[in-house]
Design a protein around this motif. Structure first.
Motif, short mmCIF file in Angstrom:
data_model
loop_
_atom_site.label_atom_id
_atom_site.label_comp_id
_atom_site.label_asym_id
_atom_site.label_seq_id
_atom_site.Cartn_x
_atom_site.Cartn_y
_atom_site.Cartn_z
N ALA A 83 43.31 32.62 36.98
CA ALA A 83 43.94 31.15 37.54
C ALA A 83 42.56 30.73 38.34
CB ALA A 83 44.73 31.47 38.52
N ARG A 84 41.63 31.39 38.83
CA ARG A 84 40.40 31.05 39.39
C ARG A 84 39.08 31.63 38.95
NH1 ARG A 84 39.72 30.26 46.08
NH2 ARG A 84 38.03 28.66 46.09
N GLN A 235 45.72 35.15 42.47
CA GLN A 235 46.57 34.65 41.18
C GLN A 235 46.00 35.00 39.89
OE1 GLN A 235 47.71 30.74 42.08
NE2 GLN A 235 49.48 31.33 43.41
N TYR A 236 46.77 35.31 39.19
CA TYR A 236 46.51 35.06 37.41
C TYR A 236 47.24 34.22 36.81
CZ TYR A 236 43.28 39.35 37.45
OH TYR A 236 42.22 40.12 37.61
N TRP A 237 47.03 33.68 35.63
CA TRP A 237 47.88 32.97 34.85
C TRP A 237 48.06 33.68 33.67
CZ3 TRP A 237 44.51 27.86 35.12
CH2 TRP A 237 44.86 27.10 36.32
N THR A 300 52.50 31.68 36.58
CA THR A 300 51.49 32.01 37.70
C THR A 300 51.90 33.41 38.17
OG1 THR A 300 51.07 29.62 38.32
CG2 THR A 300 50.78 31.44 40.14
N VAL A 301 51.27 34.45 38.18
CA VAL A 301 51.36 35.75 38.83
C VAL A 301 50.81 35.75 40.13
CG1 VAL A 301 51.81 38.20 38.32
CG2 VAL A 301 51.69 36.31 36.40
N ASP A 302 51.48 35.91 41.22
CA ASP A 302 50.88 36.37 42.36
C ASP A 302 50.51 37.75 42.61
OD1 ASP A 302 50.98 33.66 43.53
OD2 ASP A 302 53.04 34.17 43.97
N ASP A 303 49.31 38.27 43.33
CA ASP A 303 48.96 39.46 43.64
C ASP A 303 49.09 40.13 42.38
OD1 ASP A 303 48.13 41.78 44.76
OD2 ASP A 303 49.90 42.32 45.67
N PRO A 304 48.04 39.80 41.35
CA PRO A 304 48.12 40.57 39.87
C PRO A 304 47.57 41.70 39.90
CG PRO A 304 46.39 38.85 40.12
CD PRO A 304 47.12 38.76 41.36
N LEU A 305 46.87 41.98 40.77
CA LEU A 305 46.23 43.44 40.73
C LEU A 305 47.16 44.42 41.58
CD1 LEU A 305 42.46 42.73 40.78
CD2 LEU A 305 43.94 43.11 38.68
N ALA A 306 48.11 43.92 42.28
CA ALA A 306 49.04 44.72 42.93
C ALA A 306 48.33 45.62 44.19
CB ALA A 306 49.66 45.90 42.45
#
Length: 405
Positions: A83-84, A235-237, A300-306
């Motif tokens: 996402a960024r 974030q990831y998309w 949108t996925v928040d905290d993608p790397l957990a």
């Protein structure tokens, strides 16, 4: 002399008894067979009309349905993308004299963490020079201000009226403006020198993961040269494609602060069984996919790397393809059935008073698991769930627990 004995004259006739014995045995076998057949027909149970009707009724399994509000699911495939993302570029030139251990592909860095340091010697010298020039400009300004004060006193002692144009010249106002301009220019040059010195330390602009590094300790870099690639870890998309016919069932976020439809992500071949990640449907991209001619959407996925709130969940991998189950818009006053219970030509088999009824139904929506029936079924209808050998309207049916009827 003795006479020879004729053996054929004394041998008994054995060939005549053989055929009689065979006929007798065959006759006995036939009589026994006739007796057995008569016994079987004599002892066969008599079938009544009532038993025959029960025997010919087809055994079925049924499921009672009800109308209500249900939320369908739109299942699509998507690719994980950042996402960024940023490509670090050097703002100044020089030799790399320090490299952080964290500036390695795969490592994570915090916001503001120093990644590289460029030799600052030239920029420290330039800063010192600009400080000196600023001090000189300020001193010149003070001298000019003193000269202006002297000119004003002399002008007042004359006590004569002078035109306004000549007044400005006599009071040295242009010279004062020049001195002020030199001070402002020196201050700007000092700020630029301070910026150049600060830019010798290359820092991470946000919490990120290092994807690539293009320089190392001892490298000579120039202004504008690429140093490495970073992606944000907050974030990831997931960029997915959706058939145009299903777009109207999706609810996108009205603005960046409002949530969109809920999404469940699955990575079947990588994550442990039953593990999923939650996400939000964010945006419809105003362009069709070039190959499949389907709509592109962003999830949108928040905290993608957990690393924070999603700790314990499986991390997402950039570039991976995942399965996304997007929650659709709710459907009111419909019946939800498994997809396989809708038969050919949009019909459903229903048991009515122990007879088969073939209903025509109107399908509002189909997802990968269910069909949502708008009309043709009512609450309490018993839908047949198993396959039938013959499908004839009005055929007799029975359930597993039915007794003798």
């Amino acid at each position: 002399m003795s006479q020879p004995i004729d053996e054929n004259a004394v041998r008994p006739e054995r060939g005549k008894a053989g055929p009689l014995k065979t006929v007798f045995v065959s006759l006995m076998i036939m009589l026994v067979g006739i007796a057995l057949i008569w016994l079987i027909f004599k002892t066969e149970p008599t079938a009544t009309r009532k038993d025959t009707a029960r025997e010919t009724a087809m055994l079925v399994d049924v499921q009672s349905v009800s109308r209500g509000r249900f939320t369908p699911t739109v299942e699509v495939m998507g690719q994980v993308v950042p996402a960024r993302e940023v490509t670090l570029g050097s703002r100044v030139g020089g030799e790399v004299i320090h490299q952080a251990d964290a500036f390695t592909p795969g490592r994570r860095v915090e916001e503001g963490a120093e990644l590289l340091r460029i030799d600052p010697a030239d920029y420290e010298a330039a800063l010192q020079q600009q400080r000196s020039e600023l001090q000189q400009a300020k001193a010149d300004l003070e001298l000019e201000q003193g000269q202006q004060a002297v000119a004003r006193q002399e002008f007042e002692l004359l006590g004569e009226d002078i035109e306004a144009v000549n007044d400005a010249l006599i009071l040295r106002e242009p010279q004062l403006k020049q001195a002020n301009a030199r001070v402002a220019g020196a201050e700007a040059a000092l700020r630029q020198a301070e910026l150049d010195l600060a830019r010798t330390r290359v820092r991470s602009p946000f919490p990120a993961q290092v994807l690539s590094r293009e320089v190392t300790l001892g490298s000579q870099v120039s202004a504008g040269q690429s140093l490495g690639r970073l992606v944000g870890t907050r974030q990831y998309w997931v960029e997915a494609t959706v058939p145009l016919s299903k777009l109207r069932w999706l609810a996108f976020a009205a603005d960046p602060d409002s949530p969109g439809a809920s999404v469940n992500l699955h990575h079947d071949t990588v994550w442990p069984a039953g593990q999923t990640r939650t996400a939000q449907l964010t945006q419809l991209v105003g362009e069709l996919d070039g190959n499949a001619r389907m709509a592109r959407v962003l999830i949108t996925v928040d905290d993608p790397l957990a690393l924070g709130e999603a700790e314990g969940k499986p991390p997402l991998i950039l570039g991976a393809f995942v399965r996304a189950e997007i929650e659709g818009r709710p459907l009111d006053d419909v019946v939800r059935l498994e997809r396989n219970l809708v038969r050919r030509n949009n019909t459903v088999w229903v048991m009515e008073e122990r007879q088969l009824a073939i209903r025509d139904v109107e399908i509002a929506f189909r997802d990968d698991d269910y069909a949502y029936v708008r009309s043709g079924l009512e609450s309490g209808d018993q839908v047949i769930t198993n396959e039938l050998s013959s499908v004839v309207s009005g055929a007799r049916l029975r359930l597993e627990g039915d007794g003798n009827e």
